[in-house]
Design a protein around this motif. Sequence first.
Motif, PDB file in Angstrom:
ATOM      1  N   UNK A   1      -3.050 -10.587  -0.469  1.00 49.63           N
ATOM      2  CA  UNK A   1      -3.158  -9.433  -1.611  1.00 49.63           C
ATOM      3  C   UNK A   1      -2.518 -10.607  -2.626  1.00 49.63           C
ATOM      4  N   UNK A   2      -1.558 -11.124  -2.424  1.00 53.76           N
ATOM      5  CA  UNK A   2      -0.931 -12.005  -3.288  1.00 53.76           C
ATOM      6  C   UNK A   2      -1.816 -13.144  -3.704  1.00 53.76           C
ATOM      7  N   UNK A   3      -2.449 -13.839  -2.955  1.00 51.39           N
ATOM      8  CA  UNK A   3      -3.299 -14.893  -3.251  1.00 51.39           C
ATOM      9  C   UNK A   3      -4.733 -14.516  -3.731  1.00 51.39           C
ATOM     10  N   UNK A   4      -5.078 -13.308  -3.443  1.00 57.00           N
ATOM     11  CA  UNK A   4      -6.481 -12.829  -4.069  1.00 57.00           C
ATOM     12  C   UNK A   4      -6.023 -12.333  -5.360  1.00 57.00           C
ATOM     13  N   UNK A   5      -4.790 -11.822  -5.637  1.00 58.48           N
ATOM     14  CA  UNK A   5      -4.620 -11.431  -6.948  1.00 58.48           C
ATOM     15  C   UNK A   5      -4.291 -12.667  -7.792  1.00 58.48           C
ATOM     16  N   UNK A   6      -3.812 -13.698  -7.430  1.00 58.50           N
ATOM     17  CA  UNK A   6      -3.698 -14.884  -8.151  1.00 58.50           C
ATOM     18  C   UNK A   6      -5.251 -15.275  -8.443  1.00 58.50           C
ATOM     19  N   UNK A   7      -5.944 -15.568  -7.623  1.00 58.89           N
ATOM     20  CA  UNK A   7      -7.602 -15.875  -7.873  1.00 58.89           C
ATOM     21  C   UNK A   7      -8.249 -15.075  -8.813  1.00 58.89           C
ATOM     22  N   UNK A   8      -7.878 -13.677  -8.577  1.00 57.33           N
ATOM     23  CA  UNK A   8      -8.651 -12.718  -9.584  1.00 57.33           C
ATOM     24  C   UNK A   8      -7.990 -12.823 -11.010  1.00 57.33           C
TER      25      UNK A   8
ATOM     26  N   UNK B   1       3.857   1.551  -3.252  1.00 58.38           N
ATOM     27  CA  UNK B   1       2.886   2.036  -2.256  1.00 58.38           C
ATOM     28  C   UNK B   1       3.352   1.565  -0.617  1.00 58.38           C
ATOM     29  N   UNK B   2       3.366   0.396  -0.560  1.00 64.00           N
ATOM     30  CA  UNK B   2       3.777  -0.135   0.630  1.00 64.00           C
ATOM     31  C   UNK B   2       5.155   0.288   1.076  1.00 64.00           C
ATOM     32  N   UNK B   3       6.109   0.573   0.185  1.00 61.11           N
ATOM     33  CA  UNK B   3       7.386   1.070   0.765  1.00 61.11           C
ATOM     34  C   UNK B   3       7.308   2.554   1.214  1.00 61.11           C
ATOM     35  N   UNK B   4       6.133   3.308   0.656  1.00 62.13           N
ATOM     36  CA  UNK B   4       6.048   4.493   0.916  1.00 62.13           C
ATOM     37  C   UNK B   4       5.681   4.497   2.387  1.00 62.13           C
TER      38      UNK B   4
ATOM     39  N   UNK C   1     -10.072  -9.064   1.391  1.00 66.70           N
ATOM     40  CA  UNK C   1      -9.213  -8.078   1.579  1.00 66.70           C
ATOM     41  C   UNK C   1      -9.607  -6.814   2.432  1.00 66.70           C
ATOM     42  N   UNK C   2     -10.748  -6.540   2.604  1.00 66.08           N
ATOM     43  CA  UNK C   2     -11.310  -5.640   3.602  1.00 66.08           C
ATOM     44  C   UNK C   2     -10.751  -5.884   4.859  1.00 66.08           C
ATOM     45  N   UNK C   3     -10.881  -7.190   5.305  1.00 68.49           N
ATOM     46  CA  UNK C   3     -10.202  -7.425   6.565  1.00 68.49           C
ATOM     47  C   UNK C   3      -8.806  -7.476   6.724  1.00 68.49           C
ATOM     48  N   UNK C   4      -8.012  -7.782   5.694  1.00 68.85           N
ATOM     49  CA  UNK C   4      -6.646  -7.640   5.579  1.00 68.85           C
ATOM     50  C   UNK C   4      -5.911  -6.148   5.554  1.00 68.85           C
ATOM     51  N   UNK C   5      -6.862  -5.269   4.765  1.00 73.07           N
ATOM     52  CA  UNK C   5      -6.634  -3.926   4.748  1.00 73.07           C
ATOM     53  C   UNK C   5      -6.725  -3.291   6.169  1.00 73.07           C
ATOM     54  N   UNK C   6      -7.965  -3.400   6.829  1.00 71.95           N
ATOM     55  CA  UNK C   6      -8.288  -2.854   8.303  1.00 71.95           C
ATOM     56  C   UNK C   6      -7.292  -3.152   9.224  1.00 71.95           C
TER      57      UNK C   6
ATOM     58  N   UNK D   1       3.986  -8.557  11.174  1.00 75.05           N
ATOM     59  CA  UNK D   1       3.047  -9.675  11.158  1.00 75.05           C
ATOM     60  C   UNK D   1       1.816  -9.278  10.369  1.00 75.05           C
ATOM     61  N   UNK D   2       1.529  -8.120  10.538  1.00 76.48           N
ATOM     62  CA  UNK D   2       0.121  -7.513   9.923  1.00 76.48           C
ATOM     63  C   UNK D   2       0.724  -7.226   8.362  1.00 76.48           C
ATOM     64  N   UNK D   3       1.838  -6.540   8.376  1.00 76.07           N
ATOM     65  CA  UNK D   3       2.166  -6.436   6.797  1.00 76.07           C
ATOM     66  C   UNK D   3       2.139  -7.656   5.985  1.00 76.07           C
ATOM     67  N   UNK D   4       2.883  -8.916   6.698  1.00 77.76           N
ATOM     68  CA  UNK D   4       2.860  -9.832   5.940  1.00 77.76           C
ATOM     69  C   UNK D   4       1.781 -10.626   5.503  1.00 77.76           C
ATOM     70  N   UNK D   5       0.754 -10.579   6.518  1.00 74.94           N
ATOM     71  CA  UNK D   5      -0.620 -11.099   6.322  1.00 74.94           C
ATOM     72  C   UNK D   5      -1.135 -10.505   5.074  1.00 74.94           C
ATOM     73  N   UNK D   6      -1.246  -9.008   5.124  1.00 78.57           N
ATOM     74  CA  UNK D   6      -1.754  -8.099   4.213  1.00 78.57           C
ATOM     75  C   UNK D   6      -1.283  -8.650   2.792  1.00 78.57           C
TER      76      UNK D   6
END
Length: 616
Positions: A118-125, A191-194, A94-99, A109-114
């Motif tokens: 985030x969805x996959x990591x949330x699911x894993x979490x 937050x993303x919409x903002x 998620x650090x890589x995705x955010x940066x 494309x960057x927004x989609x990756x992020x």
Amino acid sequence: MKFVRNAFEPVCSQSEPAAAQTGDLPEWNLADLYAGPDDPALKDDVSRAAGLAETFQARWAGTLAEAAQKTGDEGLGAAIEGFEAIEELMGRIMSYAGLYYYADTADAARGKLYGDLAGKITEASSHLLFFPLEINRIDETDMAEAMKRDPRLAQYRPWVEDLRKERPYQLEDRIEQLFLEKSQTAAGAWNRLYDETLTHMRFHSGVGEALPLEPALNLLMDGDAQVRADAAAGLTGGFQSHIRTFTLITNTLAKDLEISQRWRGFGDIADGRHLANRVEKDVVDALEEAVVAAYPRLSHRYYTMKAKWLGMEKLNHWDRNAPLPTTQQETIGWNQARQTVLDAYGGFDPRMANIANDFFEKNWIDAPSREGKASGAFSHPTVPSAHPYVLLNYQGRPRDVMVLAHELGHGVHQVLAGKQGALMADTPLTLAETASVFGEMLTFRSLLERMDDPAQRKAMLAGKVEDMINTVVRQIAFYRFERKVHTARREGELTSEEIGQFWLDVQAESLGPAVQLNEGYDVWWAYVKHFIASPFYVYAYAFGDCLVNSLYAVYQNASDGFADRYFDMLAAGGTKHHSDLLAPFGLDASDPAFWSKGLSMIEGLIDELEEADQES
């Protein structure tokens, strides 16, 4: 993972002429995390994180009370080690995705990756959610005995003790899981919409093409009063055109927070933030009261002086950060900024300069402004197995040098704290600003000592006073604004006009009679991202600035050994409470005199300005 953002007046983007004068600006190399969005290692790590989380749940869920009775690989200490390893892996992803996303938030494309990651990591979490909840159900006596029995557990004592402070507010497991999974479509989505709305906005400044937010804000620091006025009009028009969207986002997130806090049993609207910051409400209340009481001695007094310097009866709200007539306007090149900060850091302790130099030598900084790049500045710690990264929007102004010093202070702090590991390196927000503001103060003092020209010295002092007012007075005003908004939202949805009136009330109170709040200023709350992304975050800046002012006073009068104590404090990361960290310096944040000492340093600089004014 937490992005540490700079909440001073926004860092601004470069114009083309400024870019030519700053020299080549570095861009970060994220390869220390992943080679790129298509790196097979990234895909493999996402899959591995999911598998490890499921395996961890299958191994440990329902067994932690029993594990607390054991040691070795069957003990609770071993379980926490496994949990930390997964957290580290997910943090890297998620650090890589955010940066990668913040480098260009306009890139779909960057927004989609992020969003996808985030969805996959949330699911894993969700498979790990049981772990802290189940730890907190272990009996106090059993946990104390386990700490004595298992050395692998004992090393995590600070993390466990912090975790158990949340016991009164945790919910049944399935409700916690629902909150976690819905965060993607709740706060995270708003937050993303903002972010994306603000990124795509353009503001008419009266000259040339419409500008993104950062260059438009930059014009408020122009030496020409008409340029500032035109820029302010353009900003007002832009905010007004989207104010319904920003009002809806604010209402939704305030209600979302209220629901969470109510379910968890928090009393005060900011109690959740205080708990996360590991700071007591009465300490924050004392800070707020001290700053508000100092408004007349600080901001009111200073802006009255500044209005006189600019030949005005009152400052317009767009004149607050206008340069003094004596302020040098030349651009500070990147190499000069780098050397200025490193010299200041090295003058304090060579170890500090050596750590900061790595950020330059190893491409850990992204300095230029680009279309779509996130506004402002931040230092993100990533994970202990890697290193922090700094984002700037460098344009060559003296304040940009201060921002560089500020963010590198964060970076040094994060490097030193990394040895505490993924669970204990993170510092509460109230202490996260310590190294950044201290680094700024070192740089400011270094520059001031070399300044011989009285007019330039006055301009530099004024700039520092303004930064401190923006950090202390303005951030406490922001905190009071948030309290008004969130309190009123509990009674029903707020209109744009109601929010705007709250904004005008706190601004009038904090800025004082020498600042005119012109028509349209009621919508200027809309661009302060902290209100959206991190409710009640802002008081941490005032906390940190006053803390550093007190700390710097100790440094000026300290015997040998201050630097070693300072490095020990930073290296502690999140393992100690603020009272324990400050004790070696003879400081106590629960003492009202502590805040008075910090505020007196700002007042002293204003005294110095007044004396210089009388002599000229």
